[in-house]
Design an enzyme around this catalytic site. Sequence first.
Site, PDB file in Angstrom:
ATOM      1  N   HIS A   1       0.993  -1.287   0.036  1.00 35.31           N
ATOM      2  CA  HIS A   1      -0.008   0.244   0.020  1.00 35.31           C
ATOM      3  C   HIS A   1       0.912   1.201  -0.077  1.00 35.31           C
ATOM      4  O   HIS A   1       2.227   1.156   0.034  1.00 35.31           O
ATOM      5  CB  HIS A   1      -1.031  -0.043   1.266  1.00 35.31           C
ATOM      6  CG  HIS A   1      -0.349   0.075   2.371  1.00 35.31           C
ATOM      7  ND1 HIS A   1       0.451   1.044   3.224  1.00 35.31           N
ATOM      8  CD2 HIS A   1      -0.164  -1.008   3.587  1.00 35.31           C
ATOM      9  CE1 HIS A   1       0.953   0.736   4.361  1.00 35.31           C
ATOM     10  NE2 HIS A   1       0.502  -0.377   4.411  1.00 35.31           N
TER      11      HIS A   1
ATOM     12  N   CYS B   1       3.405  -4.682   6.581  1.00 41.94           N
ATOM     13  CA  CYS B   1       3.070  -4.686   5.308  1.00 41.94           C
ATOM     14  C   CYS B   1       4.317  -4.311   4.529  1.00 41.94           C
ATOM     15  O   CYS B   1       5.357  -3.944   5.146  1.00 41.94           O
ATOM     16  CB  CYS B   1       1.816  -3.679   5.298  1.00 41.94           C
ATOM     17  SG  CYS B   1       0.514  -4.167   5.782  1.00 41.94           S
TER      18      CYS B   1
END
Length: 499
Positions: free
Chosen positions: A156, A164
Amino acid sequence: MRLTVLATVSLLAVVTAGCTNETLDSFDKVDVDISRVSSKTGYQLSPAVLSKFSKMNIDRSSPIMLRILKEEGRLEVWKADRSNRFQMVRNYKICAWSGKLGPKTKEGDRQAPEGFYPLSRGQMNPNSSYYLAINTGFPNTYDRANRASGTNLMIHGACSSSGCYSMTDEQMLEIFAFARDAFDGGQKTVQLQAFPFRMTAENMARHRDNPNIEFWKMLKVGWDHFEITKRPPEVNVCEGKYVFNQQADKPFSPAGACPAMTTPPSLDVALSSYNKTYAAAYSKAMGKYQGTVWVEPSEAQRKAIVADQRKGRELAYAPTGNSLDAGKLMTQQEIEAQKRKAEEAEKRKIEAEERAKQAVEQAKLDAEQKKVKEAEALAADVAAEKAQKQARGAGALPVPEENPGVTVVEKTEKKPFWKLWTAREEAPATVAPVESATPPAGPNSGQPARKEARNPAPATEKAKASAASAAVAPVPQESPAVEVVEQAPKKPFWKFWQK
């Protein structure tokens, strides 16, 4: 069908295995002014990127593959050319990834996933709180077979990560467009390959002492297949392990036993040649790294290297740098010395904490003793003040004890006036003794009896004097030597004439 095509290109690939697209100029900085982008999901790749496609014999809507290299902090975009071989078209610097090298095993460990993950169109999130996002699909089949846990592991934007792989918004805008165009061109799943580092002989030798080395050796097989064929490998899982480009008559069971498997002959030949080259390189690397250990840096150590990148940006912007810049290659002696130094520092820390704890306990004890002394002083002050008030006659005084030298005379009840005469009549009178020598009065005595009787004044005056004396003086106690003569009641005057 896929393995047949793969076999036909494997021999060609092995000849050029040593030549990779890493020598090509890569687009690291995205030439996008994000403030001018009206639609995140509708953004079109720039003319510069499309021109590059043309030179590389790549169609805009051809399939893509994503490859992540943690240690270098890189995300690569590979795209199929018209010969169905993949070439690298983008090489982005990952802005932030959390944890250390190694796979994610449980929720909350802050590790970013490693392994092979199929991405579908449904995993693209245009409404992410982190600008744009693509869900990695963790846990995949392998992760579930090994009871790994975790959710919402993404690629992202926003440059902030907790498990992430975070990019800048500009990078994420372009990656999203690459995936969208591939799905529009008919690709069903995009393969994400997440590696700890490039699976070269030198890197494998440098990390040989890492506890994750066996897991990485398994991933290396998939790396090798892609390096040989330049096509994403077909991935299956059995016995809790990854298997690549294997043909089997029975379906694969992730947790069950692996079925009988075979590798396509052409690929098997290519792998044999590739592995001989690798073994020679690994032996050379072991000579280089003999007696040394690669010390993997922590996330905090990586952040310290790139701390200046946060200046002038929002607090959420948190680049983490790469492990190559923050890690160290150390000898065993240096490691032992560092270990002793760390142990001494830890010992000093524990001693300091113990001293601080003792100081706190002593401060509490002193405070309690101070309170006791203050209470005692306050009680003494109150007692002294009370004594002073009593000495001045202020406040309540103690009741004095009875003084034995003072006689308390009880006051008699005052009688009403009408009882005075009754009391006088009832009070006994003291009568003087009658002299025996005095002859009784009578007619033969020669004394004027009537005259004596008519003039009783002398006797009356004497009686009045006695009565007055008795009323004033206290009544003496009865003496055993004195005879008390009771006085007859006095007759009224009219009875004198009666016999």
